[in-house]
Design an enzyme around this catalytic site. Structure first.
Site, PDB file in Angstrom:
ATOM      1  N   GLU A 302       0.825  -1.209   0.000  1.00 13.55           N
ATOM      2  CA  GLU A 302       0.000   0.000   0.000  1.00 13.55           C
ATOM      3  C   GLU A 302       0.858   1.257   0.000  1.00 13.55           C
ATOM      4  O   GLU A 302       0.543   2.239  -0.676  1.00 13.55           O
ATOM      5  CB  GLU A 302      -0.939  -0.009   1.219  1.00 13.55           C
ATOM      6  CG  GLU A 302      -1.979  -1.107   1.204  1.00 13.55           C
ATOM      7  CD  GLU A 302      -2.851  -1.066  -0.034  1.00 13.55           C
ATOM      8  OE1 GLU A 302      -3.222   0.045  -0.464  1.00 13.55           O
ATOM      9  OE2 GLU A 302      -3.141  -2.129  -0.599  1.00 13.55           O
ATOM     10  N   ASP A 400       3.296  -5.797  -7.484  1.00  7.46           N
ATOM     11  CA  ASP A 400       3.796  -5.706  -6.114  1.00  7.46           C
ATOM     12  C   ASP A 400       5.319  -5.548  -6.084  1.00  7.46           C
ATOM     13  O   ASP A 400       5.982  -5.945  -5.124  1.00  7.46           O
ATOM     14  CB  ASP A 400       3.391  -6.941  -5.297  1.00  7.46           C
ATOM     15  CG  ASP A 400       1.904  -7.199  -5.367  1.00  7.46           C
ATOM     16  OD1 ASP A 400       1.144  -6.285  -5.015  1.00  7.46           O
ATOM     17  OD2 ASP A 400       1.501  -8.284  -5.782  1.00  7.46           O
TER      18      ASP A 400
END
Length: 477
Positions: A302, A400
């Site tokens: 995040e 990611d």
């Protein structure tokens, strides 16, 4: 020059007897057909009996079958609720429900409101509220079924009837509290600034968007959920260290009682994109089902969005889209043929014009959704190409990548698999359905792209029961 071009286009489009209603209904039916064709393709994937190869060592047959059943149940619900909404939309258009509700709003104001509250702005706000109330009541059976039958059946719903009703009442109060001033300003700006209204309206909505980003976590979230500081311990220390390493302006770490409503897990950060302190919020369900290192890995992903300015870029794209909508609306705001075809022969209310314009613009929604999903997927794939203290400057081009670069590949992979199992998310997807409906790549794509290879099974059969969602009856908060 832009304004002159828009005015020329407005004159060209205002054609007597142009079949605007037939055009909108045709667009609506075409979009409905596309959505259901994609849903049918996905439903066939959800009927598969074998675990995807990339997950066959991690997902047992029982969990896979339950995930498939949950996906099919949601697909069936989406199909029937979609038919209902489509029929409702067609009825509203065909039977000229807009002018009927507009007339009711005007009659109510004339009968019960003081003279100072009469006028187009007041009638428009009451019209929007009445129409929203009709939608709310009409959708109650579907909302009840979704929460208390479908989600309950698979162990996710944790709401009581009382909480469900309370949430709806709070939502209505908030829509009134914020809708009245914002809606009034919206209409007043258009009425007072003439043909160039879209410039002023865009600036106003930019201020509203930034204000919402500030107000929402401080005022709105606490009305629905309880937030508490993350307790001192290894997780708090490691997250604070990660934030310091990335120069993330962390002000507070909070835990939100997401389990109050659902067993699904999440984590996010709040705050303005460019300035000021920010808070990280972790769902209690994520803490319950993941190790500290796995939670840290999710947060690293995040924070990667922040480090790569994805929040700012999303805000920019959103504002550019708004400017485009407002500028194009100026073409239709005085289109007499459009108003006439939808039953407004003697008046042209601005709010009605905006609603009808959005109906006409609806075909572009599917295109924009596809483009936005492609773009947000690219953000998930985006490489981390900047210097981070105490890490090697390597270039990654996979999903990611930021978290992988920070050394969380194993933990992030394990956490994604756990979340997939806990949430019974679909293990596979039709590529066209996924392109239109998934802003993130599916799990198998993420694991493959990050080059994840688990040294051992993340969820063992022995502990599988512990990884299942907590049913509503198991715990009352």
């Amino acid at each position: 020059m832009i304004q002159a071009l828009l005015q020329s286009l407005a004159r060209w489009l205002d054609r007597p007897y142009f079949p605007w209603k037939k055009l909108v209904i045709g667009f609506s039916l075409a979009e409905f057909a596309l959505e259901n064709w994609l849903l049918f393709r996905q439903y066939r994937v959800l009927q598969r009996k074998t675990v995807p190869t990339a997950l066959e060592k991690e997902i047992n047959k029982e969990t896979f079958d339950k995930s498939q059943a949950y996906g099919r149940a949601k697909a069936k619900f989406g199909f029937f609720s979609g038919i209902f909404n489509q029929l409702k939309s067609l009825a509203v258009l065909h039977y000229n429900v807009y002018p009927i509700v507009w007339g009711v709003a005007g009659s109510l104001l004339a009968r019960y409101a003081p003279t100072r509250l009469s006028g187009e702005i007041s009638q428009s706000l009451l019209f929007i509220y009445l129409f929203g109330l009709i939608d709310l009541v009409a959708g109650l059976p579907f909302a009840y079924y979704q929460h208390f039958i479908l989600e309950e059946k698979f162990g996710f719903n944790k709401m009581t009837i009382k909480l469900w009703i309370t949430d709806m009442l709070k939502g209505q109060l908030l829509s009134i509290a914020f809708g009245i001033p914002i809606g009034s300003a919206f209409l007043a700006i258009i009425k007072k600034t003439g043909q160039s209204f879209f410039y002023y309206l865009w600036v106003f909505m930019l201020v509203v968007s930034i204000s919402a980003m500030t107000i929402y976590p401080v005022l709105i979230v606490p009305m629905f959920n309880k937030l508490e500081p993350l307790k001192p311990g290894p997780l708090k220390e490691s997250v604070e260290a990660l934030a310091a390493k990335l120069k993330f302006p962390l002000s507070e770490l909070q835990v939100i009682d997401g389990s109050k409503r659902s067993s699904h897990s999440n984590a996010y950060f709040t705050g303005l994109p460019w300035i000021g302190k920010k808070k990280i919020v972790i769902y209690d369900t994520l803490l319950e089902k993941s190790s500290d290192k796995e939670v840290e890995a999710v947060l690293a992903h995040e924070l990667g969005h922040w480090k790569m300015n994805h929040t700012s870029r999303l805000l920019f794209i959103g504002q550019a889209h708004l400017f485009y909508i407002f500028a194009l609306f100026s073409v239709f705001i005085e289109n007499a043929s459009m108003y006439n075809d939808f039953g407004f022969h003697d008046e042209r209310p601005i709010m009605i014009g905006f609603l009808l314009f959005n109906e006409i613009l609806s075909p572009t929604d599917a295109i924009l959704k596809l483009l936005m999903n492609i773009w947000t997927r690219s953000m998930e794939y985006e490489a981390g190409m900047f210097s981070i203290p105490n890490t090697e400057d390597i270039v990654l081009t996979s999903i990611d990548a930021f978290a992988v670069k920070l050394g969380y590949a194993a933990e992030l992979g394990a956490s994604l698999i756990k979340l997939q199992i806990q949430n019974l998310s679909s293990m596979d997807a039709d590529h066209l359905y996924s392109s239109f409906h998934h802003s993130h790549p599916i799990l198998t794509e993420r694991l493959q792209a990050m080059g994840w290879h688990g040294d051992k099974k993340v969820v063992t059969d022995k502990s599988a029961d512990k990884e299942k969602p907590v049913k509503a009856a198991d715990r009352e908060l």
